[in-house]
Design a protein around this motif. Sequence first.
Motif, PDB file in Angstrom:
ATOM      1  N   GLU A  15     -20.877  27.275  41.951  1.00 42.58           N
ATOM      2  CA  GLU A  15     -19.687  26.586  41.474  1.00 42.58           C
ATOM      3  C   GLU A  15     -18.539  26.831  42.453  1.00 42.58           C
ATOM      4  N   ILE A  16     -17.789  25.773  42.763  1.00 42.40           N
ATOM      5  CA  ILE A  16     -16.667  25.881  43.687  1.00 42.40           C
ATOM      6  C   ILE A  16     -15.405  25.352  43.014  1.00 42.40           C
ATOM      7  N   ASP A  17     -14.310  26.064  43.228  1.00 44.11           N
ATOM      8  CA  ASP A  17     -13.005  25.671  42.697  1.00 44.11           C
ATOM      9  C   ASP A  17     -12.442  24.574  43.596  1.00 44.11           C
ATOM     10  N   VAL A  18     -12.303  23.369  43.050  1.00 47.72           N
ATOM     11  CA  VAL A  18     -11.842  22.221  43.845  1.00 47.72           C
ATOM     12  C   VAL A  18     -10.328  22.022  43.748  1.00 47.72           C
ATOM     13  N   THR A  19      -9.628  22.935  43.052  1.00 49.15           N
ATOM     14  CA  THR A  19      -8.164  22.859  42.958  1.00 49.15           C
ATOM     15  C   THR A  19      -7.543  24.213  43.293  1.00 49.15           C
ATOM     16  N   PRO A  20      -7.811  24.752  44.487  1.00 47.93           N
ATOM     17  CA  PRO A  20      -7.245  26.054  44.821  1.00 47.93           C
ATOM     18  C   PRO A  20      -5.717  25.992  44.820  1.00 47.93           C
ATOM     19  N   GLY A  21      -5.098  27.073  44.384  1.00 44.34           N
ATOM     20  CA  GLY A  21      -3.647  27.119  44.346  1.00 44.34           C
ATOM     21  C   GLY A  21      -3.060  26.645  43.028  1.00 44.34           C
ATOM     22  N   SER A  22      -3.905  26.142  42.121  1.00 50.35           N
ATOM     23  CA  SER A  22      -3.436  25.750  40.793  1.00 50.35           C
ATOM     24  C   SER A  22      -4.477  26.219  39.777  1.00 50.35           C
ATOM     25  N   THR A  23      -4.453  25.675  38.590  1.00 53.64           N
ATOM     26  CA  THR A  23      -5.435  26.059  37.585  1.00 53.64           C
ATOM     27  C   THR A  23      -6.837  25.813  38.136  1.00 53.64           C
ATOM     28  N   GLU A  24      -7.681  26.848  38.051  1.00 55.04           N
ATOM     29  CA  GLU A  24      -9.024  26.734  38.611  1.00 55.04           C
ATOM     30  C   GLU A  24      -9.816  25.624  37.935  1.00 55.04           C
ATOM     31  N   THR A  25     -10.441  24.791  38.763  1.00 54.94           N
ATOM     32  CA  THR A  25     -11.317  23.718  38.295  1.00 54.94           C
ATOM     33  C   THR A  25     -12.626  23.855  39.044  1.00 54.94           C
ATOM     34  N   TYR A  26     -13.652  24.345  38.354  1.00 55.41           N
ATOM     35  CA  TYR A  26     -14.938  24.561  39.010  1.00 55.41           C
ATOM     36  C   TYR A  26     -15.829  23.339  38.856  1.00 55.41           C
ATOM     37  N   GLU A  27     -16.452  22.965  39.964  1.00 56.70           N
ATOM     38  CA  GLU A  27     -17.446  21.899  39.982  1.00 56.70           C
ATOM     39  C   GLU A  27     -18.767  22.507  40.424  1.00 56.70           C
ATOM     40  N   ILE A  28     -19.859  21.999  39.860  1.00 57.25           N
ATOM     41  CA  ILE A  28     -21.198  22.452  40.245  1.00 57.25           C
ATOM     42  C   ILE A  28     -21.494  21.954  41.659  1.00 57.25           C
ATOM     43  N   LEU A  29     -22.000  22.843  42.482  1.00 57.24           N
ATOM     44  CA  LEU A  29     -22.365  22.528  43.852  1.00 57.24           C
ATOM     45  C   LEU A  29     -23.886  22.508  43.915  1.00 57.24           C
ATOM     46  N   ALA A  30     -24.476  21.313  43.863  1.00 55.61           N
ATOM     47  CA  ALA A  30     -25.935  21.206  43.844  1.00 55.61           C
ATOM     48  C   ALA A  30     -26.409  19.867  44.396  1.00 55.61           C
ATOM     49  N   ALA A  31     -25.729  18.776  44.049  1.00 63.60           N
ATOM     50  CA  ALA A  31     -26.185  17.436  44.424  1.00 63.60           C
ATOM     51  C   ALA A  31     -26.308  17.315  45.939  1.00 63.60           C
ATOM     52  N   GLY A  32     -27.447  16.829  46.398  1.00 60.15           N
ATOM     53  CA  GLY A  32     -27.674  16.594  47.818  1.00 60.15           C
ATOM     54  C   GLY A  32     -28.058  17.829  48.608  1.00 60.15           C
ATOM     55  N   LEU A  33     -27.914  19.004  48.033  1.00 61.63           N
ATOM     56  CA  LEU A  33     -28.226  20.232  48.765  1.00 61.63           C
ATOM     57  C   LEU A  33     -29.674  20.631  48.519  1.00 61.63           C
ATOM     58  N   SER A  34     -30.386  20.936  49.596  1.00 60.96           N
ATOM     59  CA  SER A  34     -31.806  21.246  49.471  1.00 60.96           C
ATOM     60  C   SER A  34     -32.149  22.683  49.831  1.00 60.96           C
ATOM     61  N   THR A  35     -31.216  23.405  50.455  1.00 58.96           N
ATOM     62  CA  THR A  35     -31.523  24.778  50.839  1.00 58.96           C
ATOM     63  C   THR A  35     -30.242  25.609  50.886  1.00 58.96           C
ATOM     64  N   PHE A  36     -30.394  26.892  50.564  1.00 58.14           N
ATOM     65  CA  PHE A  36     -29.303  27.842  50.733  1.00 58.14           C
ATOM     66  C   PHE A  36     -29.881  29.135  51.273  1.00 58.14           C
ATOM     67  N   ASP A  37     -29.039  29.896  51.982  1.00 59.85           N
ATOM     68  CA  ASP A  37     -29.498  31.119  52.619  1.00 59.85           C
ATOM     69  C   ASP A  37     -28.389  32.164  52.537  1.00 59.85           C
ATOM     70  N   PRO A  38     -28.473  33.097  51.568  1.00 59.77           N
ATOM     71  CA  PRO A  38     -27.465  34.152  51.486  1.00 59.77           C
ATOM     72  C   PRO A  38     -27.774  35.285  52.467  1.00 59.77           C
ATOM     73  N   GLN A  39     -26.766  35.710  53.181  1.00 59.97           N
ATOM     74  CA  GLN A  39     -26.887  36.833  54.119  1.00 59.97           C
ATOM     75  C   GLN A  39     -25.740  37.792  53.873  1.00 59.97           C
ATOM     76  N   TRP A  40     -26.024  39.082  53.923  1.00 59.71           N
ATOM     77  CA  TRP A  40     -24.975  40.077  53.696  1.00 59.71           C
ATOM     78  C   TRP A  40     -24.280  40.503  54.988  1.00 59.71           C
ATOM     79  N   ASN A  41     -24.737  40.050  56.121  1.00 57.30           N
ATOM     80  CA  ASN A  41     -24.083  40.334  57.413  1.00 57.30           C
ATOM     81  C   ASN A  41     -23.565  41.771  57.496  1.00 57.30           C
ATOM     82  N   GLU A  42     -24.484  42.701  57.435  1.00 56.95           N
ATOM     83  CA  GLU A  42     -24.113  44.111  57.415  1.00 56.95           C
ATOM     84  C   GLU A  42     -23.717  44.628  58.794  1.00 56.95           C
ATOM     85  N   GLU A  43     -22.735  45.504  58.796  1.00 56.94           N
ATOM     86  CA  GLU A  43     -22.335  46.248  59.994  1.00 56.94           C
ATOM     87  C   GLU A  43     -22.978  47.623  59.893  1.00 56.94           C
TER      88      GLU A  43
END
Length: 149
Positions: A15-43
């Motif tokens: 979910e992503i807030d599409v109205t940053p700086g005002s009342t939070e409005t979250y929209e589902i982020l899924a349509a059209g997306l086929s892959t995701f890759d979380p990385q913790w980028n550790e030091e």
Amino acid sequence: MAKTGFALNSENKFEIDVTPGSTETYEILAAGLSTFDPQWNEELDQTQYMDGDGFASSDVTGAQLVISFEGHRKFGDAAQDFIASLQPALGEDRKTNFKWTDANGDEFSGNVTVANIVGGGGDANAKNTFSFEIHFNGKPTFTAAPVTP
């Protein structure tokens, strides 16, 4: 209760807030997306100590959660349209709030920067490509999945 067995990646919720700086409005982020890759980028700090016979010991000294997404551009989708609108933006204008609920129900949330946006491209007979990264700013808030008997 914790999930058992194999989870499908489609069981993750973004979910992503599409109205940053005002009342939070979250929209589902899924349509059209086929892959995701979380990385913790550790030091890492890898130091050889005298009592290690020349071998190193490692400590994780820092990290940043970055989630890369790829798929196809779906015009008219509120989440994708918001991300695409950020392409010419810089600095604070690229920041918003984000939530990731994994297949087990655990949630990571916090302030993020949307980076490396590619809002189109590809072969003439193919769907427009769409890719971007979500970079958490600071340590994400972790909320464990509710425990059910």
